[in-house]
Design a protein around this motif. Structure first.
Motif, PDB file in Angstrom:
ATOM      1  N   ASP A  41     -20.555  -0.096  82.838  1.00  0.00           N
ATOM      2  CA  ASP A  41     -21.690   0.671  82.883  1.00  0.00           C
ATOM      3  C   ASP A  41     -21.289   2.045  83.326  1.00  0.00           C
ATOM      4  N   PHE A  42     -20.187   2.251  83.807  1.00  0.00           N
ATOM      5  CA  PHE A  42     -19.717   3.625  83.816  1.00  0.00           C
ATOM      6  C   PHE A  42     -19.374   4.126  82.406  1.00  0.00           C
ATOM      7  N   ARG A  43     -18.887   3.784  81.651  1.00  0.00           N
ATOM      8  CA  ARG A  43     -18.467   4.004  80.170  1.00  0.00           C
ATOM      9  C   ARG A  43     -19.878   4.202  79.411  1.00  0.00           C
ATOM     10  N   ILE A  44     -20.721   3.482  79.597  1.00  0.00           N
ATOM     11  CA  ILE A  44     -21.915   3.366  78.663  1.00  0.00           C
ATOM     12  C   ILE A  44     -22.786   4.531  79.227  1.00  0.00           C
ATOM     13  N   SER A  45     -23.004   5.010  80.449  1.00  0.00           N
ATOM     14  CA  SER A  45     -23.481   6.177  81.145  1.00  0.00           C
ATOM     15  C   SER A  45     -22.790   7.131  80.613  1.00  0.00           C
ATOM     16  N   LEU A  46     -21.621   7.226  80.610  1.00  0.00           N
ATOM     17  CA  LEU A  46     -20.918   8.495  80.191  1.00  0.00           C
ATOM     18  C   LEU A  46     -20.874   8.840  78.707  1.00  0.00           C
ATOM     19  N   PHE A  47     -21.054   7.502  77.794  1.00  0.00           N
ATOM     20  CA  PHE A  47     -20.925   7.868  76.464  1.00  0.00           C
ATOM     21  C   PHE A  47     -22.351   8.136  76.130  1.00  0.00           C
ATOM     22  N   THR A  48     -23.195   8.037  76.828  1.00  0.00           N
ATOM     23  CA  THR A  48     -24.691   8.347  76.716  1.00  0.00           C
ATOM     24  C   THR A  48     -24.494   9.877  76.993  1.00  0.00           C
ATOM     25  N   LEU A  49     -24.129  10.416  78.161  1.00  0.00           N
ATOM     26  CA  LEU A  49     -23.886  11.914  78.395  1.00  0.00           C
ATOM     27  C   LEU A  49     -23.305  12.592  77.223  1.00  0.00           C
ATOM     28  N   ILE A  50     -22.335  12.141  76.728  1.00  0.00           N
ATOM     29  CA  ILE A  50     -21.497  12.827  75.829  1.00  0.00           C
ATOM     30  C   ILE A  50     -22.231  13.021  74.551  1.00  0.00           C
ATOM     31  N   VAL A  51     -22.900  12.017  73.931  1.00  0.00           N
ATOM     32  CA  VAL A  51     -23.528  11.824  72.839  1.00  0.00           C
ATOM     33  C   VAL A  51     -24.724  12.698  72.738  1.00  0.00           C
ATOM     34  N   SER A  52     -25.324  12.684  73.686  1.00  0.00           N
ATOM     35  CA  SER A  52     -26.727  13.662  74.114  1.00  0.00           C
ATOM     36  C   SER A  52     -26.184  15.081  74.132  1.00  0.00           C
ATOM     37  N   GLY A 107     -29.158  12.479  85.947  1.00  0.00           N
ATOM     38  CA  GLY A 107     -29.162  11.092  86.429  1.00  0.00           C
ATOM     39  C   GLY A 107     -27.635  10.729  86.556  1.00  0.00           C
ATOM     40  N   TYR A 108     -26.790  11.388  85.570  1.00  0.00           N
ATOM     41  CA  TYR A 108     -25.424  10.688  85.681  1.00  0.00           C
ATOM     42  C   TYR A 108     -24.726  11.701  86.779  1.00  0.00           C
ATOM     43  N   SER A 109     -25.113  12.677  86.927  1.00  0.00           N
ATOM     44  CA  SER A 109     -24.250  13.405  88.022  1.00  0.00           C
ATOM     45  C   SER A 109     -24.618  12.770  89.362  1.00  0.00           C
ATOM     46  N   LYS A 110     -25.842  12.361  89.546  1.00  0.00           N
ATOM     47  CA  LYS A 110     -26.347  11.613  90.722  1.00  0.00           C
ATOM     48  C   LYS A 110     -25.885  10.597  90.959  1.00  0.00           C
ATOM     49  N   HIS A 111     -25.700   9.637  89.719  1.00  0.00           N
ATOM     50  CA  HIS A 111     -25.225   8.108  90.197  1.00  0.00           C
ATOM     51  C   HIS A 111     -23.770   8.200  90.622  1.00  0.00           C
ATOM     52  N   LYS A 112     -22.954   9.321  90.230  1.00  0.00           N
ATOM     53  CA  LYS A 112     -21.654   9.421  90.633  1.00  0.00           C
ATOM     54  C   LYS A 112     -21.456   9.386  91.979  1.00  0.00           C
ATOM     55  N   LYS A 113     -22.426  10.092  92.816  1.00  0.00           N
ATOM     56  CA  LYS A 113     -22.253  10.318  94.040  1.00  0.00           C
ATOM     57  C   LYS A 113     -22.528   9.103  95.072  1.00  0.00           C
ATOM     58  N   LYS A 114     -23.253   8.103  94.311  1.00  0.00           N
ATOM     59  CA  LYS A 114     -23.798   7.172  95.113  1.00  0.00           C
ATOM     60  C   LYS A 114     -22.637   6.013  95.203  1.00  0.00           C
ATOM     61  N   LEU A 115     -22.492   5.394  96.503  1.00  0.00           N
ATOM     62  CA  LEU A 115     -21.368   4.508  96.647  1.00  0.00           C
ATOM     63  C   LEU A 115     -21.671   3.224  96.500  1.00  0.00           C
ATOM     64  N   THR A 116     -22.556   2.598  96.312  1.00  0.00           N
ATOM     65  CA  THR A 116     -23.129   1.350  96.034  1.00  0.00           C
ATOM     66  C   THR A 116     -23.545   0.973  94.648  1.00  0.00           C
ATOM     67  N   SER A 117     -23.770  -0.122  94.395  1.00  0.00           N
ATOM     68  CA  SER A 117     -24.232  -0.511  92.945  1.00  0.00           C
ATOM     69  C   SER A 117     -26.068  -0.260  92.841  1.00  0.00           C
ATOM     70  N   PRO A 119     -28.088   1.862  94.114  1.00  0.00           N
ATOM     71  CA  PRO A 119     -28.286   3.155  94.048  1.00  0.00           C
ATOM     72  C   PRO A 119     -27.914   3.854  92.774  1.00  0.00           C
ATOM     73  N   LYS A 120     -26.619   3.689  92.426  1.00  0.00           N
ATOM     74  CA  LYS A 120     -26.130   3.873  91.115  1.00  0.00           C
ATOM     75  C   LYS A 120     -27.163   3.582  89.951  1.00  0.00           C
ATOM     76  N   PHE A 121     -27.394   2.270  89.945  1.00  0.00           N
ATOM     77  CA  PHE A 121     -28.388   2.041  88.724  1.00  0.00           C
ATOM     78  C   PHE A 121     -29.767   2.710  88.907  1.00  0.00           C
ATOM     79  N   LYS A 122     -30.320   2.923  90.223  1.00  0.00           N
ATOM     80  CA  LYS A 122     -31.484   3.436  90.150  1.00  0.00           C
ATOM     81  C   LYS A 122     -31.440   4.451  89.484  1.00  0.00           C
ATOM     82  N   MET A 123     -30.341   5.565  90.001  1.00  0.00           N
ATOM     83  CA  MET A 123     -30.294   6.917  89.453  1.00  0.00           C
ATOM     84  C   MET A 123     -30.347   7.012  87.917  1.00  0.00           C
ATOM     85  N   LEU A 124     -29.475   6.017  87.305  1.00  0.00           N
ATOM     86  CA  LEU A 124     -29.570   5.835  85.955  1.00  0.00           C
ATOM     87  C   LEU A 124     -30.739   5.263  85.194  1.00  0.00           C
ATOM     88  N   ALA A 125     -31.198   4.474  86.037  1.00  0.00           N
ATOM     89  CA  ALA A 125     -32.733   3.865  85.507  1.00  0.00           C
ATOM     90  C   ALA A 125     -33.808   5.019  85.273  1.00  0.00           C
TER      91      ALA A 125
END
Length: 146
Positions: A41-52, A107-117, A119-125
């Motif tokens: 999940d971390f990798r796919i969100s990071l890859f999305t950030l990079i390619v965009s 979304g990517y930046s906010k998800h990194k600050k969340k500690l549990t799954s 809220p992380k998925f909520k920010m990304l979603a």
């Protein structure tokens, strides 16, 4: 060089779109499924950030390498705004895509600050879905489907 940049921008857009769809669906399914946040999940969100962001850089170079500023200077902004094709290429498409990529970044930046799954998925979603909607709205479909 301009034709090469245009081709790169066009083909890279397919990758951005596919990765963003995958990342968005992944975040939505795992948010509503109550899954744990994993390395994938971390990798796919990071890859999305990079390619965009790479697509944004290509687009910015293409914008300034093209004669769009010259068109604005010659015809005036009023004429550009009256012409739907020019308005889309010079104003609407770049502005909407910058906003979409900003949403991906937030979304990517906010998800990194969340500690549990959850809220992380909520920010990304939330942010990736909003970005996807904007991108779908301003993709030049006549070019894509030709």
């Amino acid at each position: 060089m301009n034709a090469t940049l245009q081709a790169l921008h066009s083909y890279w857009a397919y990758l951005v779109f596919i990765i963003l769809v995958i990342a968005t669906i992944n975040a939505l399914f795992k948010l509503f499924g109550g899954k744990e946040f994993s390395a994938f999940d971390f990798r796919i969100s990071l890859f999305t950030l990079i390619v965009s962001h790479l697509q944004l850089l290509i687009g910015v170079v293409l914008f300034f390498a093209g004669d769009y500023l010259g068109i604005i200077k010659e015809t005036g902004m009023g004429e550009v705004m009256k012409n739907a094709s020019l308005r889309d290429k010079i104003i609407e498409h770049p502005t909407t895509m910058i906003i979409a990529i900003a949403l991906i970044t937030i979304g990517y930046s906010k998800h990194k600050k969340k500690l549990t799954s959850k809220p992380k998925f909520k920010m990304l979603a939330i942010f990736y879905t909003l970005a996807l909607v904007l991108i779908i709205a301003k993709i030049p479909w006549q070019t894509w489907l030709a």
